[in-house]
Design a protein around this motif. Structure first.
Motif, short mmCIF file in Angstrom:
data_model
loop_
_atom_site.label_atom_id
_atom_site.label_comp_id
_atom_site.label_asym_id
_atom_site.label_seq_id
_atom_site.Cartn_x
_atom_site.Cartn_y
_atom_site.Cartn_z
N ASN A 10 0.81 -1.23 0.00
CA ASN A 10 0.00 0.00 0.00
C ASN A 10 0.84 1.28 0.00
OD1 ASN A 10 0.95 -0.05 2.58
ND2 ASN A 10 -1.04 -0.13 3.58
N GLY A 11 2.16 1.15 -0.16
CA GLY A 11 3.02 2.32 -0.28
C GLY A 11 3.30 3.07 1.00
N ARG A 15 6.41 -3.36 5.07
CA ARG A 15 6.10 -4.60 4.36
C ARG A 15 4.92 -5.29 5.02
NH1 ARG A 15 10.35 -6.51 1.10
NH2 ARG A 15 12.16 -5.15 1.16
N ASP A 16 4.13 -5.95 4.19
CA ASP A 16 2.99 -6.68 4.71
C ASP A 16 2.78 -7.91 3.85
OD1 ASP A 16 0.62 -6.02 2.65
OD2 ASP A 16 1.79 -4.19 3.01
N ARG A 17 2.00 -8.82 4.38
CA ARG A 17 1.60 -10.01 3.63
C ARG A 17 0.15 -10.26 3.98
NH1 ARG A 17 4.80 -15.52 4.39
NH2 ARG A 17 3.67 -15.47 6.35
N GLY A 18 -0.69 -10.30 2.97
CA GLY A 18 -2.12 -10.49 3.20
C GLY A 18 -2.74 -9.35 3.99
N GLY A 19 -2.17 -8.14 3.84
CA GLY A 19 -2.70 -6.98 4.54
C GLY A 19 -2.24 -6.83 5.98
N VAL A 20 -1.42 -7.78 6.47
CA VAL A 20 -0.92 -7.72 7.85
C VAL A 20 0.52 -7.21 7.83
CG1 VAL A 20 -0.43 -9.05 9.94
CG2 VAL A 20 -2.41 -9.63 8.52
N ALA A 49 14.19 -1.10 6.32
CA ALA A 49 13.98 -2.33 5.55
C ALA A 49 12.50 -2.65 5.41
CB ALA A 49 14.70 -3.50 6.21
N GLY A 50 11.64 -1.82 6.03
CA GLY A 50 10.21 -2.01 5.89
C GLY A 50 9.57 -2.83 6.99
#
Length: 79
Positions: A10-11, A15-20, A49-50
């Motif tokens: 989402n910018g 970092r996320d995976r599956g919105g988490v 690093a996010g």
């Protein structure tokens, strides 16, 4: 992280995976000035690093108990 599926979808820089969001907790000894400064500096480094890093001060006995139970992501310890 990319290969594991952690991307900034989402910018927002995290970092996320599956919105988490990728968020980890680092325990460190309460009252330890050097550990406090190092934990905060590390949090800034991993943010680039996010990753989000929550630094949590805990009393020494609680720190050891949580480590023994596996209730932590990171903890600065010397074995």
């Amino acid at each position: 992280l990319e290969q594991a599926g952690y991307r900034d979808t989402n910018g927002d820089g995290v970092r996320d995976r599956g919105g988490v969001q990728l968020r980890v907790t680092m325990l460190y000894p309460a009252g330890a000035r050097v550990a406090t400064a190092e934990a905060r500096a590390f949090a800034l480094d991993v943010r680039r690093a996010g990753l989000l890093l929550d630094v949590v001060p805990v009393e020494a006995t609680q720190l050891l108990a949580r480590v023994a139970k596996g209730e932590f992501d990171l903890a600065p310890l010397v074995w």
